[in-house]
Design a protein around this motif. Structure first.
Motif, mmCIF file in Angstrom:
data_model
loop_
_atom_site.group_PDB
_atom_site.id
_atom_site.type_symbol
_atom_site.label_atom_id
_atom_site.label_comp_id
_atom_site.label_asym_id
_atom_site.label_seq_id
_atom_site.Cartn_x
_atom_site.Cartn_y
_atom_site.Cartn_z
ATOM 1 N N VAL A 92 43.058 -44.182 85.462
ATOM 2 C CA VAL A 92 42.366 -44.336 84.489
ATOM 3 C C VAL A 92 42.907 -43.990 83.285
ATOM 4 C CG1 VAL A 92 40.163 -43.438 82.964
ATOM 5 C CG2 VAL A 92 40.070 -43.703 85.417
ATOM 6 N N TYR A 93 43.146 -44.704 82.348
ATOM 7 C CA TYR A 93 43.855 -44.665 80.896
ATOM 8 C C TYR A 93 43.041 -44.014 79.831
ATOM 9 C CZ TYR A 93 48.152 -46.549 83.148
ATOM 10 O OH TYR A 93 49.040 -46.714 83.975
ATOM 11 N N TYR A 94 43.314 -42.949 79.364
ATOM 12 C CA TYR A 94 42.776 -42.498 78.142
ATOM 13 C C TYR A 94 43.583 -42.688 76.950
ATOM 14 C CZ TYR A 94 39.905 -40.443 81.861
ATOM 15 O OH TYR A 94 39.239 -40.142 82.808
ATOM 16 N N CYS A 95 43.186 -42.868 75.890
ATOM 17 C CA CYS A 95 43.842 -42.718 74.448
ATOM 18 C C CYS A 95 43.357 -41.307 73.868
ATOM 19 C CB CYS A 95 43.381 -43.669 73.374
ATOM 20 S SG CYS A 95 41.667 -44.067 73.089
ATOM 21 N N ALA A 96 44.073 -40.917 73.000
ATOM 22 C CA ALA A 96 43.969 -39.343 72.414
ATOM 23 C C ALA A 96 44.521 -39.206 71.134
ATOM 24 C CB ALA A 96 44.245 -38.507 73.286
ATOM 25 N N ALA A 97 43.790 -38.666 70.100
ATOM 26 C CA ALA A 97 44.211 -38.307 68.757
ATOM 27 C C ALA A 97 44.262 -37.012 68.552
ATOM 28 C CB ALA A 97 43.271 -38.920 67.985
ATOM 29 N N ASP A 98 45.515 -36.523 67.837
ATOM 30 C CA ASP A 98 46.007 -35.226 67.215
ATOM 31 C C ASP A 98 46.119 -35.217 65.969
ATOM 32 O OD1 ASP A 98 49.065 -33.077 68.300
ATOM 33 O OD2 ASP A 98 47.149 -32.663 67.216
ATOM 34 N N PHE A 99 45.360 -34.527 65.375
ATOM 35 C CA PHE A 99 45.356 -34.609 63.802
ATOM 36 C C PHE A 99 46.497 -33.762 63.252
ATOM 37 C CE2 PHE A 99 43.746 -35.105 59.668
ATOM 38 C CZ PHE A 99 44.152 -34.156 58.881
ATOM 39 N N GLY A 100 47.403 -34.416 62.445
ATOM 40 C CA GLY A 100 48.659 -33.676 62.041
ATOM 41 C C GLY A 100 49.797 -33.570 63.249
ATOM 42 N N GLY A 101 49.486 -34.265 64.334
ATOM 43 C CA GLY A 101 50.558 -33.909 65.347
ATOM 44 C C GLY A 101 51.638 -34.558 65.100
ATOM 45 N N ARG A 102 52.687 -33.877 65.937
ATOM 46 C CA ARG A 102 53.933 -34.679 65.616
ATOM 47 C C ARG A 102 54.693 -34.872 67.505
ATOM 48 N NH1 ARG A 102 56.177 -34.039 61.131
ATOM 49 N NH2 ARG A 102 55.405 -32.845 59.458
ATOM 50 N N GLY A 117 38.226 -43.542 78.223
ATOM 51 C CA GLY A 117 38.900 -44.007 79.524
ATOM 52 C C GLY A 117 38.717 -45.517 79.842
ATOM 53 N N THR A 118 39.657 -45.984 80.242
ATOM 54 C CA THR A 118 39.495 -47.618 80.890
ATOM 55 C C THR A 118 40.474 -47.610 81.933
ATOM 56 O OG1 THR A 118 39.891 -49.803 80.517
ATOM 57 C CG2 THR A 118 41.572 -48.274 79.414
ATOM 58 N N GLN A 119 39.856 -48.152 83.284
ATOM 59 C CA GLN A 119 40.507 -48.277 84.472
ATOM 60 C C GLN A 119 41.502 -49.385 84.599
ATOM 61 O OE1 GLN A 119 39.935 -46.364 87.371
ATOM 62 N NE2 GLN A 119 41.649 -47.384 88.371
ATOM 63 N N VAL A 120 42.582 -48.841 85.093
ATOM 64 C CA VAL A 120 43.642 -49.882 85.165
ATOM 65 C C VAL A 120 44.092 -49.838 86.734
ATOM 66 C CG1 VAL A 120 46.346 -50.527 85.079
ATOM 67 C CG2 VAL A 120 44.773 -49.793 83.167
ATOM 68 N N THR A 121 44.027 -50.966 87.548
ATOM 69 C CA THR A 121 44.320 -51.135 88.994
ATOM 70 C C THR A 121 45.271 -52.234 89.080
ATOM 71 O OG1 THR A 121 41.869 -50.463 89.458
ATOM 72 C CG2 THR A 121 43.109 -51.442 91.393
#
Length: 124
Positions: A92-102, A117-121
């Motif tokens: 399962v693939y997840y995207c994520a956001a980090d405010f001001g992250g580097r 999440g979205t499943q990749v098989t």
């Protein structure tokens, strides 16, 4: 910020998929964006991250040369182009956001928001 991931599916080994992650809100360009994945019975692992402007990227060794992360700040969307897929990419693939992250952005605890999440098989 709300994140909506899409684009997963079933693909044969060697094939390609393109994941998308659409974000709500006006400050998308202020977020470091990352992709993580979690296979059954395993911990969540870092896949790739991209800087605010999209000018810099960082990849896990396991996907380097096969996956490409990109973003379109005008569309509030981050992408993960996955080529030469292998059965071990199944997760399962997840995207994520980090405010001001580097970059490198490899620590999941540093991210503020997560998609569903979205499943990749990948079949052999």
């Amino acid at each position: 910020v709300q994140l909506q991931a899409s684009g997963g599916g079933l693909v044969q080994a060697g094939g390609s998929l393109r994941l998308s992650c659409a974000a709500s809100g006006r400050t998308f360009s202020s977020y470091l964006m990352g992709w993580f994945r979690q296979a059954p019975g395993k911990d969540r692992e870092f896949v790739a991250a991209i800087s605010w402007s999209g000018g810099s990227r960082y990849y896990a060794d396991s996907v380097k040369g096969r996956f490409t992360i990109s973003r379109d700040n005008a569309k509030n969307t981050v992408y993960l182009q996955m080529n030469s897929l292998k059965p071990e990419d199944t997760a399962v693939y997840y995207c994520a956001a980090d405010f001001g992250g580097r970059l490198p952005g490899i620590v999941s605890d540093e991210y503020d928001y997560w998609g569903q999440g979205t499943q990749v098989t990948v079949s052999s």
